[in-house]
Motif scaffolding. Structure first.
Motif, mmCIF file in Angstrom:
data_model
loop_
_atom_site.group_PDB
_atom_site.id
_atom_site.type_symbol
_atom_site.label_atom_id
_atom_site.label_comp_id
_atom_site.label_asym_id
_atom_site.label_seq_id
_atom_site.Cartn_x
_atom_site.Cartn_y
_atom_site.Cartn_z
ATOM 1 N N ALA A 1 2.007 26.028 26.929
ATOM 2 C CA ALA A 1 0.987 25.263 27.645
ATOM 3 C C ALA A 1 1.629 24.506 28.789
ATOM 4 O O ALA A 1 2.766 24.053 28.688
ATOM 5 C CB ALA A 1 0.287 24.295 26.696
ATOM 6 N N GLN A 2 0.904 24.385 29.874
ATOM 7 C CA GLN A 2 1.409 23.676 31.044
ATOM 8 C C GLN A 2 1.233 22.173 30.863
ATOM 9 O O GLN A 2 0.591 21.711 29.924
ATOM 10 C CB GLN A 2 0.663 24.153 32.293
ATOM 11 C CG GLN A 2 0.924 25.619 32.607
ATOM 12 C CD GLN A 2 -0.047 26.176 33.610
ATOM 13 O OE1 GLN A 2 -1.169 25.706 33.694
ATOM 14 N NE2 GLN A 2 0.368 27.171 34.356
ATOM 15 N N THR A 3 1.824 21.425 31.802
ATOM 16 C CA THR A 3 1.717 19.970 31.748
ATOM 17 C C THR A 3 0.267 19.555 31.999
ATOM 18 O O THR A 3 -0.496 20.258 32.650
ATOM 19 C CB THR A 3 2.616 19.335 32.812
ATOM 20 O OG1 THR A 3 2.313 19.921 34.073
ATOM 21 C CG2 THR A 3 4.069 19.542 32.515
ATOM 22 N N GLY A 4 -0.107 18.401 31.457
ATOM 23 C CA GLY A 4 -1.442 17.884 31.675
ATOM 24 C C GLY A 4 -2.492 18.447 30.742
ATOM 25 O O GLY A 4 -3.684 18.310 30.993
ATOM 26 N N THR A 5 -2.077 19.074 29.651
ATOM 27 C CA THR A 5 -3.029 19.715 28.745
ATOM 28 C C THR A 5 -3.203 18.962 27.423
ATOM 29 O O THR A 5 -3.948 19.411 26.559
ATOM 30 C CB THR A 5 -2.579 21.155 28.437
ATOM 31 O OG1 THR A 5 -1.235 21.133 27.943
ATOM 32 C CG2 THR A 5 -2.632 22.021 29.683
ATOM 33 N N GLY A 6 -2.508 17.833 27.264
ATOM 34 C CA GLY A 6 -2.656 17.047 26.033
ATOM 35 C C GLY A 6 -1.736 17.497 24.915
ATOM 36 O O GLY A 6 -2.082 17.402 23.734
ATOM 37 N N LYS A 7 -0.519 17.943 25.267
ATOM 38 C CA LYS A 7 0.394 18.474 24.257
ATOM 39 C C LYS A 7 0.866 17.407 23.271
ATOM 40 O O LYS A 7 1.049 17.699 22.088
ATOM 41 C CB LYS A 7 1.623 19.113 24.930
ATOM 42 C CG LYS A 7 1.331 20.425 25.629
ATOM 43 C CD LYS A 7 2.601 21.046 26.160
ATOM 44 C CE LYS A 7 3.215 20.225 27.272
ATOM 45 N NZ LYS A 7 4.461 20.804 27.795
ATOM 46 N N THR A 8 1.053 16.175 23.749
ATOM 47 C CA THR A 8 1.593 15.133 22.866
ATOM 48 C C THR A 8 0.665 14.884 21.681
ATOM 49 O O THR A 8 1.091 14.879 20.518
ATOM 50 C CB THR A 8 1.827 13.826 23.649
ATOM 51 O OG1 THR A 8 2.631 14.104 24.805
ATOM 52 C CG2 THR A 8 2.553 12.814 22.784
ATOM 53 N N PHE A 9 -0.621 14.697 21.954
ATOM 54 C CA PHE A 9 -1.586 14.509 20.863
ATOM 55 C C PHE A 9 -1.757 15.802 20.059
ATOM 56 O O PHE A 9 -2.126 15.743 18.884
ATOM 57 C CB PHE A 9 -2.937 14.058 21.410
ATOM 58 C CG PHE A 9 -3.031 12.569 21.645
ATOM 59 C CD1 PHE A 9 -1.882 11.792 21.741
ATOM 60 C CD2 PHE A 9 -4.256 11.940 21.770
ATOM 61 C CE1 PHE A 9 -1.949 10.426 21.959
ATOM 62 C CE2 PHE A 9 -4.348 10.572 21.989
ATOM 63 C CZ PHE A 9 -3.198 9.819 22.086
ATOM 64 N N GLU B 1 2.820 6.598 22.956
ATOM 65 C CA GLU B 1 1.683 7.347 22.405
ATOM 66 C C GLU B 1 1.669 7.257 20.870
ATOM 67 O O GLU B 1 0.607 7.092 20.262
ATOM 68 C CB GLU B 1 1.753 8.815 22.836
ATOM 69 C CG GLU B 1 1.659 9.032 24.342
ATOM 70 C CD GLU B 1 0.334 8.568 24.908
ATOM 71 O OE1 GLU B 1 -0.706 9.125 24.527
ATOM 72 O OE2 GLU B 1 0.331 7.615 25.717
ATOM 73 N N VAL B 2 2.849 7.368 20.259
ATOM 74 C CA VAL B 2 2.931 7.254 18.795
ATOM 75 C C VAL B 2 2.469 5.873 18.355
ATOM 76 O O VAL B 2 1.693 5.734 17.393
ATOM 77 C CB VAL B 2 4.375 7.521 18.294
ATOM 78 C CG1 VAL B 2 4.475 7.265 16.794
ATOM 79 C CG2 VAL B 2 4.807 8.951 18.616
#
Length: 449
Positions: free
Chosen positions: A46-54, A90-91
């Protein structure tokens, strides 16, 4: 419409999400949730800006159970110090109603301070590979209880030369664990490590590698040299009212500082500069000022092309074309996020045309080239690399102009042919020896006569 309610998250996590104002999961969050919940290894493209962290935090927090140990249960590895700070934030947002101890570790700060923090106990560890390996080798960090490993921006870690640290950390971890990896591209090197260390990871792909983001307008200008690029950029800033939040990318620290110095004369205190030679406090305060709208833009190297969540970027300017085509995708991915529109403008010189072509091949799409405005002053001033290239071309041109005339005549004149004469440094040739022998024999015959 899908909502986070479908994930049946713990009440503490759902309450935190509600207070943050999040209600609808992104596509990568939806696709990843069930895979991570199953316990299988996962490879997310997935590219940046897609909500990977959550995408990885939400299922991991649902799976999380408290144990009275002081070693991390979840380890999250990211490539840069800034990204460590961001992920920790974020955590902490999501776990504000949970009993979870989170620690971020990275280089550039006193390691003893971090050792003290580790000894106080960790549940979730977020770190860069280098500092994590250092503390693990010192036996400060132990992975006895680590059941979940997340490696974010996997391809970027390999590009930055962290392969040795990553493999060392993987070797120190228990075999029975779940691996969750996210990468913007699937390279041969990524594939090789997956084969060596992970157990048939399921791939979750949001977009094909190299696919351009549709809500980003991509434009370019053909520019003769560095200082003309500066003149063009200054005109864009002066004439385009929409350039309110700008990321300006260059390829190295020296160019970043040089560019900042030039822009500062016409736009004082409007731009910050971030690269690895800047102190951690300076970098974080510059980012904070930019987020608050106190800066119009940031000049940076590719250290900021990956992962960092900077909102509402209006323009990404590639002041220099990136040396790797994939980096172009990571750079422009800083704008056009969360369904917003963005603009990416690339300035390329003749020596950068090949880089631009490689990017277009990767995307299978041409970048529109705009006409250079007539009001932009064409500079004749050159910087180091441009001078060297011009000097080299001048020498080639001079040799070519000489052709078969003066140049070749001089070469012919300077070509030495050994005719067998005396030499202090070289032995006589066999031809010269034979001639002397014939001369001696002729003299003897003459005497006999």
């Amino acid at each position: 419409m899908h909502t986070f309610e479908q994930f049946q998250l713990p009440k503490s996590v759902q309450k935190a999400l509600d207070e943050l104002g999040y209600s609808t999961p992104t596509p990568i969050q939806e696709k990843s949730f069930s895979v991570i919940m199953s316990g299988r290894d996962m490879m997310g493209i997935a590219q940046t800006g897609t909500g990977k962290t959550f995408a990885y935090l939400l299922p991991l927090l649902k799976l999380y159970t408290f144990t009275p140990t002081h070693t991390p249960k979840i380890v999250i590895l990211v490539p840069t110090r800034e990204l460590v700070v961001q992920v920790v934030e974020e955590v902490e947002k999501l776990t504000q109603y949970m009993s979870v101890r989170t620690l971020g570790i990275y280089g550039g700060v006193n390691i003893n301070t971090q050792k003290t923090a580790v000894y106080q106990g960790i549940d979730i560890l977020v770190g860069t590979p280098g500092r994590t390996m250092d503390l693990a080798l010192d036996n400060v960090i132990r992975f006895d209880e680590t059941r979940k490993l997340v490696i974010d921006e996997f391809d970027e870690m390999l590009n930055l030369g962290f392969r040795t640290q990553l493999t060392a950390i993987l070797a120190m971890m228990r075999i029975k664990r779940q691996n969750i990896l996210f990468s913007a591209t699937m390279t041969d090197e990524v594939d090789a490590i997956l084969n060596d260390y992970f157990d048939f990871p399921e791939e979750v792909s949001l977009a094909a590698s190299g696919t351009p983001l549709e809500n980003i307008e991509q434009l370019s200008y053909a520019v003769p040299n560095f200082h003309t690029k500066i003149n063009l950029f200054k005109q864009l800033l002066a004439t385009n009212d929409t350039t309110t939040r700008v990321l300006l990318f260059v390829n190295n620290k020296k160019i970043a500082d040089m560019l900042h110095e030039n822009i500062e004369t016409d736009f004082p205190d409007q731009f910050g500069v971030i690269h690895s030679n800047k102190s951690q406090n300076y970098r974080l305060s510059t980012m904070a000022n930019f987020q608050r709208g106190e800066l119009r833009g940031i000049i940076t190297t590719d250290i900021m092309a990956r992962g960092l969540d900077i909102s509402d970027i209006t323009h990404v300017i590639n002041f220099e074309m990136p040396e790797l085509p994939e980096l172009y995708m990571h750079r422009i991915g800083r704008t056009g996020r969360a369904d917003a529109k963005g603009t990416a403008i690339s300035l390329f010189t003749p020596r950068e045309e090949e880089m631009k072509f490689s990017i277009e091949v990767l995307m299978e799409r041409e970048i529109e080239v705009l006409q250079l405005p007539e009001t932009v002053e064409i500079s004749t001033k050159l910087i180091g690399p441009e001078k060297e290239k011009q000097a080299f071309k001048f020498l080639l041109k001079k040799a070519k102009l000489a052709g078969d005339g003066a140049f070749h005549a001089k070469v012919k004149k300077n070509t030495k042919v050994n005719l067998g004469g005396p030499s202090k440094t070289k032995k006589k040739t066999s031809g010269s020896v034979n001639r002397n022998l014939l001369k001696t024999q002729a003299q003897k015959r003459q005497k006999k006569k």
